[in-house]
Every structure is written in C-alpha cells, then in structure tokens.
Design a protein around this motif. Structure first.
Motif, short mmCIF file in Angstrom:
data_model
loop_
_atom_site.label_atom_id
_atom_site.label_comp_id
_atom_site.label_asym_id
_atom_site.label_seq_id
_atom_site.Cartn_x
_atom_site.Cartn_y
_atom_site.Cartn_z
N ASP A 350 0.87 -1.18 0.00
CA ASP A 350 0.00 0.00 0.00
C ASP A 350 0.90 1.23 0.00
N VAL A 351 0.87 1.97 -1.08
CA VAL A 351 1.77 3.13 -1.18
C VAL A 351 1.00 4.45 -1.01
N SER A 352 -0.15 4.40 -0.35
CA SER A 352 -0.88 5.64 -0.07
C SER A 352 0.06 6.57 0.70
N PRO A 353 0.02 7.87 0.45
CA PRO A 353 0.97 8.79 1.11
C PRO A 353 1.01 8.60 2.63
N ALA A 354 -0.12 8.29 3.26
CA ALA A 354 -0.16 8.17 4.72
C ALA A 354 0.73 7.05 5.23
#
Ligand code: CTP
Length: 397
Positions: A350-354
């Motif tokens: 998961d490379v979501s910014p968060a």
C-alpha cells in the motif's frame, strides 16, 4: 571473508591494468590467495614483479615456457583456482573468449578451465558499443561468464561513456559474490529497480517517486545468498548494491532492452516502478514557452516488461516476481494484477501517502502466490528483501 579461496587473476593489456594491483591487495586482505597471469599486452602496463610481490606468488606469462610447464602445466593452472578473474578484460580478450581462440597463455587458460569465470571489461566507449563487442558479450553471458561492469565514466583516452572498468572494491565484491557458498550459488537472478524517466524534450521528463531502495535491498539480499545478480536500474536515489552486474537505463524502452539482453535467468524480480506511458513524440529540442499557449502532450503506452517476460514461450525464468504498488483495495487489485501479468508471485504494498512507504525505509507487504496470500508485518526494506530472497532461494531449490 574469502579465506582459503584461490583466484587465478588474468591481467589484460589496458590502462586499467593498474587497478588489478588493488584487486590483488584487497583479495589477499580478505584471506584469498591470488595467482596472477600477465598477458604480453598487460606487461606493457604493469610489471610482473609488482604483481608477484603483491600476490606473494609466481606470475605466469608464457604458454610455451618449459620451466613453467614442468612446474605446473597450463591445464593444471587453469583448474587450480576456485575462480578465474580477468581484469581488465579487453575487447581482444573478450573476442578470443567468445570465439574459442587460444593462442596465448591467458586465452588457453580461459578455454581449459572448468571453473567459473568473471570478467571486468575495460575499453574505449566506441569499442564497448561496437556490435562485435556487444555480440561477444551476449555470447559470453549465455555461456555463463560473469560480468562486473563496465561502468560509465571518463576514460584515460579522454572520452566519456560506458567502458570504464569497475573500481577494485566493486570487483572484489563481485568476486566475493561469485565465490559465495549461499543457497543461490550458481543461480542468475535479474532484478529491475528504480523509476524510469520518460523524456518530454532534452531537458524535461516524466518520472515517479520510486527511490529504488527496495530494489537495491533485494539485489543485495540475493547477492548475500550467493546469486549472480544482474541489476537493471532506472535513475534511482538509492545507490546500487555491490557485487551485481549493473545496467543503468533511463526509459522503459531501454529497461526492456536491457532485461531481454540479460536473460536467461533462473529468476527475475521486477521491483522497478516503470512509467506506464511515455510522451508519444518527445521533442528533440527544448520546447519554448509561448505567451498564452500551453503545450499539449500526447502519450503512448510503454511496453509492459513484466508481462512480456512472464509470457515468454522460450527462456522464461523459472520464477517471475512482480510488484504491485497500490493505493486502494491492495490485495484484490494485486491478485488481479498477478493473473493479468502472468507472473508467479506478486509482492503487493500500500503506497498511499499516509503509509510513508514510497521513499521511506520501511515496507508492509503481502506476498501473493498460486497458494494464496501471506501478509508480513511492517519491517525495514532490508528485512523484506532478506525474507523475499530466502523464499526465492527455497523456490529455486
Ligand atoms: N511493470 C513492468 N513494465 C511496465 C509496467 C510495470 O515491468 N511497463 C512491472 C513493475 O515492475 C511491477 C509490476 O509490473 O513489477 C506492476 O507495476 P504496476 O505499475 O503496479 O502495474 P500496472 O500494470 O502499470 O498497473 P496500474 O494500472 O496499477 O499502474
């Protein structure tokens, strides 16, 4: 680290021959024994006395030397080592090796040996890029000859480009990898890494945020297990690991060409964040700003390297591993991606910014195989790499 290992070190005729001196010194510092072989051309650049003193060994030079032949015949000499290293490997030596010529001691030893051979090429950029050299390199790679470099840089002849010999510490690391006793000894693994840069014009490009850290860590972990790794990398922030055959590229098209040239491989790990699109007709000159006008970029789809290799009918690596960097529905998307690409495993994250994973030092991945999925706890990218490398070693048996 190399205690007890025996290296037969052939010094060819090129200005980079002086670096062989440091290679000998470094190998001996790590406990290896070195027997130097000096070609006639090599002796124009370094003296037999220098090599002999540093290696603490006799230097072999002549195929038809009666004393040498009685002391140790050339066949015996070619087999008395654990590894044969050629540094520098000139265009001439590579040509002889690729074509099976044996008209002096060095080329005869290279033909007669039953041990792995590692070459560190060094030559002028034009000579390296010449189709004849590239044909020879391809042949030698398919014969299983290991390569360290060449790298890009300025050369003694004043030109700049590929052809410069790798530095001694890199050659020593490659020798260490070739002599490793790890479970991946004798296996060739291809790793892609980093982003690609797709030009808009000579000064602008489209890129992505991949740092190349995970790819570098995977390559390093595979080398540590004894694999011979070809590392094809886009312009990454993370330094490439030592002990790999390094191929630097910019665009997706160049990456595909480099990957195809590096095959065959036992396994391939596609960790690169390849740009999906390139600018259809990149401008050959800088696009100038015109008042009130905005440029329009048209895109073309890049080749899908992972999909191409996964679907190869001949010469497909036994294990093909892809990555799926997702921001939504990670497992569902990655499972679908595995089927779409035709690879054996997918490493999903998961490379979501968060998450801070893209460009960060940690990763949280799920490995998806034909047997289902397993989610690993969040850990350092080096640990992810080590765990993945061990799994690859187990899968290749
Ligand atoms: N990949 C590749 N060549 C491409 C694009 C991707 O080899 N042109 C590889 C990547 O190295 C990675 C895997 O395919 O191992 C998945 O990349 P990703 O960008 O997530 O896949 P896409 O097919 O582009 O899917 P998406 O629509 O999610 O971007």
């Amino acid at each position: 680290m190399l205690a007890g290992k025996r290296v037969l070190l052939i010094v060819g005729g090129g200005i980079a021959a002086f670096k062989a001196v440091d290679v000998i010194r470094g190998l001996r510092a790590q406990g290896a024994s070195v027997t130097p072989v000096l070609t006639k051309a090599g002796s124009e650049f370094v003296t037999p006395l220098t090599l002999s003193v540093l290696a603490g060994s006799k230097v072999y030079q002549d195929l038809f030397d009666l004393t040498e032949e009685i002391e140790m015949g050339h066949i015996e000499l070619s087999r008395s080592a654990d590894l044969v290293v050629v540094t520098p490997a000139t265009a001439d030596l590579l040509g002889k090796m690729a074509n099976g010529l044996a008209n002096d001691l060095a080329s005869t030893l290279l033909m007669a040996t039953d041990k792995p051979v590692l070459v560190a090429p060094a030559m002028n950029v034009r000579m390296w890029e010449h189709p004849a050299t590239q044909r020879n390199v391809k042949l030698l790679k398919s014969d299983g000859v290991l390569f360290c470099g060449p790298v890009e840089g300025s050369m003694a002849c004043g030109e700049f480009g590929f052809g410069r010999m790798s530095e001694p510490d890199e050659i020593i690391a490659a020798i260490g990898a070739a002599l490793s006793e790890g479970p991946l000894k004798g296996k060739h693994v291809l790793v892609t890494s980093g982003p690609t840069h797709e030009p808009i014009d000579p000064v602008r490009y489209i890129a992505n945020r991949s740092s190349g850290q995970q790819g570098s860590a995977i390559a390093a972990a595979l080398v540590a297990l004894g694999a011979h790794v070809t590392f094809v990398t886009g312009p990454a922030d993370a330094p490439p690991p030592q002990g790999v055959t390094l191929v630097k590229v910019e665009t997706a098209a160049e990456m595909k060409t480099a990957v195809e040239a590096a095959l065959p491989a036992d396994a391939a790990v596609f960790a690169a964040a390849v740009a999906d699109w390139r600018v259809a007709s990149a401008s050959g000159s800088k696009i100038k700003k015109e008042a009130g006008k905005l440029p329009t970029l048209e895109f073309a789809e890049n080749p899908d390297i992972l999909k191409t290799v996964s679907h190869m009918s001949e010469g497909r690596p036994r294990l093909v591993v892809g990555f799926a960097a997702e921001t939504d529905d990670v497992i569902a998307n990655a499972t679908a991606k595995r089927a779409r690409k035709g690879c054996d495993w997918i490493v999903a994250n998961d490379v979501s910014p968060a998450t801070g994973i893209m460009g960060g030092s940690e990763n949280a991945v799920t490995l998806i195989t034909e047997h289902g999925s397993e989610t690993w706890e969040r850990m350092g990218k080096a640990e992810v790499a080590e765990r993945l490398a061990r799994k690859i070693a187990a899968a290749l048996g």
